[in-house]
Design an enzyme around this catalytic site. Structure first.
Site, PDB file in Angstrom:
ATOM      1  N   LYS A  83      -3.542  -5.368   9.671  1.00 36.94           N
ATOM      2  CA  LYS A  83      -3.781  -3.982  10.096  1.00 36.94           C
ATOM      3  C   LYS A  83      -5.227  -3.768  10.561  1.00 36.94           C
ATOM      4  CE  LYS A  83      -4.830  -1.973   5.527  1.00 36.94           C
ATOM      5  NZ  LYS A  83      -6.196  -1.522   5.818  1.00 36.94           N
ATOM      6  N   ASP A  84      -6.142  -4.675  10.189  1.00 35.51           N
ATOM      7  CA  ASP A  84      -7.533  -4.573  10.627  1.00 35.51           C
ATOM      8  C   ASP A  84      -7.798  -5.287  11.946  1.00 35.51           C
ATOM      9  OD1 ASP A  84      -8.145  -3.134   8.353  1.00 35.51           O
ATOM     10  OD2 ASP A  84      -8.914  -4.860   7.248  1.00 35.51           O
ATOM     11  N   SER A 129      -8.657   7.338   6.602  1.00 35.05           N
ATOM     12  CA  SER A 129      -7.712   6.961   7.652  1.00 35.05           C
ATOM     13  C   SER A 129      -7.192   8.200   8.370  1.00 35.05           C
ATOM     14  CB  SER A 129      -6.542   6.194   7.021  1.00 35.05           C
ATOM     15  OG  SER A 129      -5.409   6.210   7.870  1.00 35.05           O
ATOM     16  N   ARG A 131      -4.698   8.252  10.326  1.00 34.33           N
ATOM     17  CA  ARG A 131      -3.241   8.182  10.205  1.00 34.33           C
ATOM     18  C   ARG A 131      -2.774   8.862   8.928  1.00 34.33           C
ATOM     19  NH1 ARG A 131      -0.369   5.016   6.913  1.00 34.33           N
ATOM     20  NH2 ARG A 131      -2.201   3.779   6.375  1.00 34.33           N
ATOM     21  N   ARG A 132      -3.427   8.543   7.817  1.00 32.75           N
ATOM     22  CA  ARG A 132      -3.055   9.162   6.547  1.00 32.75           C
ATOM     23  C   ARG A 132      -3.398  10.643   6.540  1.00 32.75           C
ATOM     24  NH1 ARG A 132      -5.496   3.951   3.391  1.00 32.75           N
ATOM     25  NH2 ARG A 132      -3.573   2.731   3.250  1.00 32.75           N
ATOM     26  N   GLY A 150     -15.412   2.081   1.227  1.00 31.05           N
ATOM     27  CA  GLY A 150     -15.719   1.099   0.199  1.00 31.05           C
ATOM     28  C   GLY A 150     -14.547   0.182  -0.067  1.00 31.05           C
ATOM     29  N   ARG A 155     -13.323   2.383  -4.396  1.00 31.32           N
ATOM     30  CA  ARG A 155     -12.517   3.592  -4.194  1.00 31.32           C
ATOM     31  C   ARG A 155     -11.894   4.055  -5.511  1.00 31.32           C
ATOM     32  NH1 ARG A 155      -9.793   2.995   1.834  1.00 31.32           N
ATOM     33  NH2 ARG A 155     -11.538   1.871   2.765  1.00 31.32           N
ATOM     34  N   CYS A 242      -7.690   0.858  16.423  1.00 30.48           N
ATOM     35  CA  CYS A 242      -7.358   0.942  14.998  1.00 30.48           C
ATOM     36  C   CYS A 242      -7.731   2.294  14.417  1.00 30.48           C
ATOM     37  CB  CYS A 242      -8.089  -0.146  14.216  1.00 30.48           C
ATOM     38  SG  CYS A 242      -7.551  -1.823  14.580  1.00 30.48           S
TER      39      CYS A 242
END
Length: 305
Positions: A83-84, A129, A131-132, A150, A155, A242
């Protein structure tokens, strides 16, 4: 072929090192005579923690130093969370293997609340994110959404220190580091969509390296590769960044590949969704077709926002 040691470039975070060690273990199992070494490195994406990734130029920041190490001969391959990895790799590089995918869901993590729906009005939720953020705003426009950067342990420490009422993380990362007990509930497809390629581990190498291609062949998973290729082609069709509020999830059925896609607005929570199916052997075409469908429906308005 196996007499030369294989050097794996990796980021230094606990999760990145776990993934690199996982690839190393799989390689040693497939090639018992092979010597495998890790080359841990810091990247710009790791070093800058006080700004969102979107403001820095995206998750490709996690790859650059590892690619330079491959170019100047300090490493032979690099291991990434897929995903990165940007939709378009730098010239001269390719994905040599995509390993079997873990659980692609996002995880709801909280010390006081069992699920997203049980958060009180105005609760503070941490995620950087887009997206989130878009999906959270669509479901719970009352929440306060706060940046969260982080590594995974950092986190969780910020959550435990009381900076947030809940945070959203990738379930696979928590499970890989033995932290599955921190998951209170899962946010699962198709209602909630993950990042393209989420929970898959990818091996990047110099394009055309025959030795690496031969070594990596036993690690490659065709089903995961097809599903993630469709998701990444969908992302590429929408601009390839991304940092866009784009989500996708593909599932292989008996005869067809099914792809759910989403484009959102992280500020307003407006979402556009679509689903298509296509031939498993042509995942890129499926991803491009779904992106074209959403663009035709007006998704470019959300992306430009």
């Amino acid at each position: 072929m196996s007499s030369m040691p294989l050097r794996i470039a990796t980021r230094k975070s606990a999760l990145a090192l776990w993934q690199a060690e996982h690839v190393a273990a799989r390689l040693r199992l497939a090639h018992p005579a092979l010597s495998v070494e890790l080359v841990p490195m810091s990247t710009r994406g790791d070093d800058i923690q006080d700004r969102p990734l979107a403001a820095l130029g995206g998750k490709g920041l996690f790859l650059k130093e590892l690619e330079i190490a491959m170019l100047d001969g300090r490493a032979d391959i690099a291991v990434h969370s897929l995903k990165d990895v940007p939709a378009d790799l730098e010239p001269g590089f390719s994905l040599a293997a995509v390993l079997p995918r873990a659980d692609s869901a996002d995880a709801f993590v909280s010390n006081a609340h069992a699920e997203l729906a049980s958060l009180p009005p105005g609760a503070r939720v941490g995620t950087s994110s887009l997206r989130r953020q878009a999906q959270l705003r669509a479901l719970r426009p009352d929440l306060q959404l706060l940046d969260l950067r982080g590594n995974l342990q950092t986190r969780l420490a910020k959550l435990d220190a009381g900076h947030y009422d809940a945070i959203i993380l990738a379930a696979a990362g928590l499970e890989r580091l033995g932290l599955a007990a921190r998951i209170r509930s899962l946010l699962v497809a198709p209602d909630w969509l993950p990042a393209p390629g989420q929970a898959a581990i990818a091996v990047e190498a110099r394009r055309g390296d025959a030795r690496i291609a031969e070594l990596m062949a036993p690690l490659h998973d065709d089903e995961t590769a097809a599903c993630t290729a469709a998701e990444r082609a969908f992302n590429a069709g929408l601009g390839g960044s991304c940092t866009l509020p784009v989500a996708a999830h593909a599932v292989l059925g008996e005869r067809e590949l099914y792809l759910h896609g989403l484009v959102g607005n992280a500020s307003t929570g407006e979402l556009m969704r679509a689903v298509q199916s296509g031939a498993p052997e042509e995942p890129e075409a499926l991803g491009q077709a779904l992106a074209a469908q959403l663009l035709l429906a007006g998704a470019d308005r959300l992306l430009s926002a």
